[in-house]
Design an enzyme around this catalytic site. Structure first.
Site, PDB file in Angstrom:
ATOM      1  N   GLU A  35      -3.842  -5.758  -4.982  1.00 36.59           N
ATOM      2  CA  GLU A  35      -3.733  -4.601  -3.632  1.00 36.59           C
ATOM      3  C   GLU A  35      -3.994  -3.012  -4.984  1.00 36.59           C
ATOM      4  O   GLU A  35      -2.920  -3.473  -5.719  1.00 36.59           O
ATOM      5  CB  GLU A  35      -2.528  -3.880  -3.098  1.00 36.59           C
ATOM      6  N   GLN A  36      -4.604  -2.691  -5.533  1.00 38.66           N
ATOM      7  CA  GLN A  36      -4.479  -1.457  -6.766  1.00 38.66           C
ATOM      8  C   GLN A  36      -3.309  -0.544  -6.628  1.00 38.66           C
ATOM      9  O   GLN A  36      -2.767  -0.257  -7.570  1.00 38.66           O
ATOM     10  CB  GLN A  36      -5.490  -1.017  -6.303  1.00 38.66           C
ATOM     11  N   ARG A 109      -1.190   3.350  12.179  1.00 39.25           N
ATOM     12  CA  ARG A 109      -1.197   2.670  11.653  1.00 39.25           C
ATOM     13  C   ARG A 109      -0.322   2.168  10.839  1.00 39.25           C
ATOM     14  O   ARG A 109      -0.385   1.132  10.390  1.00 39.25           O
ATOM     15  CB  ARG A 109      -2.701   3.305  10.514  1.00 39.25           C
ATOM     16  N   TYR A 215      -3.440   9.817  21.703  1.00 37.90           N
ATOM     17  CA  TYR A 215      -3.189   8.980  22.820  1.00 37.90           C
ATOM     18  C   TYR A 215      -1.856   8.772  21.319  1.00 37.90           C
ATOM     19  O   TYR A 215      -1.594   9.336  21.057  1.00 37.90           O
ATOM     20  CB  TYR A 215      -3.767   7.604  22.917  1.00 37.90           C
TER      21      TYR A 215
END
Length: 399
Positions: A35-36, A109, A215
């Protein structure tokens, strides 16, 4: 080398990359994620995890983690923009579990990403690795990173988003297309909205040239909203930027008071330009392949972007594992071709449906809108219970 011993490098530590790594690791592969960024994180807010995705995550042992922060909505509630009239209400929760076997979660998220990361050994995630080149040597793939780091793997997977460097290395650099929509996104502490007595549903409000979704997430502690507005062009330097709540309120002038109350309660908002790409003819070249937004970015109007990336990882793992069982492990390229052949038609169909929903959600009041509302009332549009069955019942981990 037997296929279960294959070394696999996953470029990208987002939801797609981490879930793919978990599926691949569960199948016995030697997986590392690159991952950068210097830390794992998500800029976005809410995400829908429908049964086709939760089925995979539960199988990977994430059920308890999802239940702690995920919210199971009672229904998908589609409403008219000004008076709030119900256009279609699709039951979820227990009825959905009973039919498809797994829950539908609304999540922050960051909560989903944290659950995925916690399930991977820390030494399998390499931060601060920005990919600058991919070299396929035929029997091994070399990933080269800024700063001089290198990794040699048997298979390389680009899970690095719509601006994917892996995609560019495979097929040449191209620009994603602006879809003519921008989205204001934000999170509101739920206690600020208690006076609205919001249902625990995913609510989609449709109106001329725009729509509004809200939501609960984070164990019902936060309300996530996405306010999408049609716009001719995008001139900002970044495709995601700080937004102005006043601009969002102006865009939804005259809309139902509930939506405006949500907007007024937020401390700040981000504004995103929504981009997509046309479906690719192929995702793989040699020992390198793509998944998620790197190969099939789509508008968020079917709530399936993250789910499709999670499905990709499960199918990829199954294809590579099956190739080993069939004794054809010398060259994984055939397994990668099978993976894309299985996945491409399904993701292309959802890309098209998501794009079509831009029109359906944004119809101006008039004859076309009346026809749409009649079809919705008859249960013959997407998000009606039978219409989503082909999406939700699919098991991407079974070939």
């Amino acid at each position: 080398m037997s296929t279960p011993g294959l070394s696999i490098g996953v470029i990208g530590g987002g939801i797609g990359g981490l879930s793919a790594a978990l599926s691949l690791r569960a199948a016995g592969f030697d997986v590392h994620v690159y991952e950068q960024a210097s830390a794992l994180g998500e800029v976005g807010a809410g995400v829908q995890v429908s049964p086709n995705a939760s089925r995979i995550l539960h199988r990977l042992g994430l059920g308890p983690a999802l239940a702690r922060t995920g919210v199971e909505p009672l229904a998908m509630h589609q409403r008219r923009w000004d008076d709030g009239r119900t256009l279609l209400r699709t039951p979820l929760a227990e009825r959905l579990r009973a039919r498809f076997g797994f829950p539908h979660y609304q999540m922050h998220r960051a909560d989903l990403l944290a659950a995925l990361a916690a399930a991977l050994p820390a030494e399998r995630i390499h931060l601060g690795h920005r990919l600058v080149d991919v070299v396929d040597h035929g029997d091994v793939v070399e990933a080269r990173f800024a700063g001089g780091q290198r990794a040699e793997v048997d298979v390389l997977v680009g899970a690095d988003g719509i601006h994917s460097p892996v995609r560019a290395a495979l097929f040449g650099p191209t620009q994603p297309r602006f879809t003519g929509c921008v989205a204001y996104r934000g999170l509101v502490p739920a206690e600020r909205l208690e006076h609205l007595s919001l249902e625990v549903t995913a609510q989609i409000w449709m109106g001329p040239g725009r729509h509004f979704v809200h939501y609960f997430v984070a164990g019902r502690r936060l309300v996530n909203f996405v306010a999408v507005v049609e716009q001719d062009s995008w001139t900002r330097e970044s495709w995601t930027d700080a937004g102005d709540v006043a601009d969002a309120l102006a865009a939804f002038d005259g809309w139902h008071p509930q939506l405006r109350e949500i907007l007024k309660a937020v401390d700040g908002t981000f504004v995103w330009a929504l981009f997509d790409r046309a479906p690719l003819d192929r995702w793989s070249s040699g020992r390198v392949t793509l998944l998620g937004d790197a190969c099939h970015p789509m508008l968020p109007f079917m709530a399936q972007g993250a789910a499709m990336a999670i499905e990709d990882g499960a199918t990829l793992a199954a294809c590579l594992a099956d190739a080993g069982a069939a004794g054809s492990a010398a060259d994984p390229a055939e397994a990668l071709r099978r993976y894309e052949q299985l996945r491409l038609p399904r993701t292309a169909r959802l890309q098209a449906m998501s794009a079509e929903n831009k029109t359906r959600f944004h119809l101006p009041d008039g004859s076309d809108q009346h026809q749409r509302d009649a079809l919705m009332a008859a249960g013959r549009t997407d998000f009606s219970f039978d219409a989503v069955a082909w999406i939700y019942e699919h098991d991407a981990g079974v070939l």
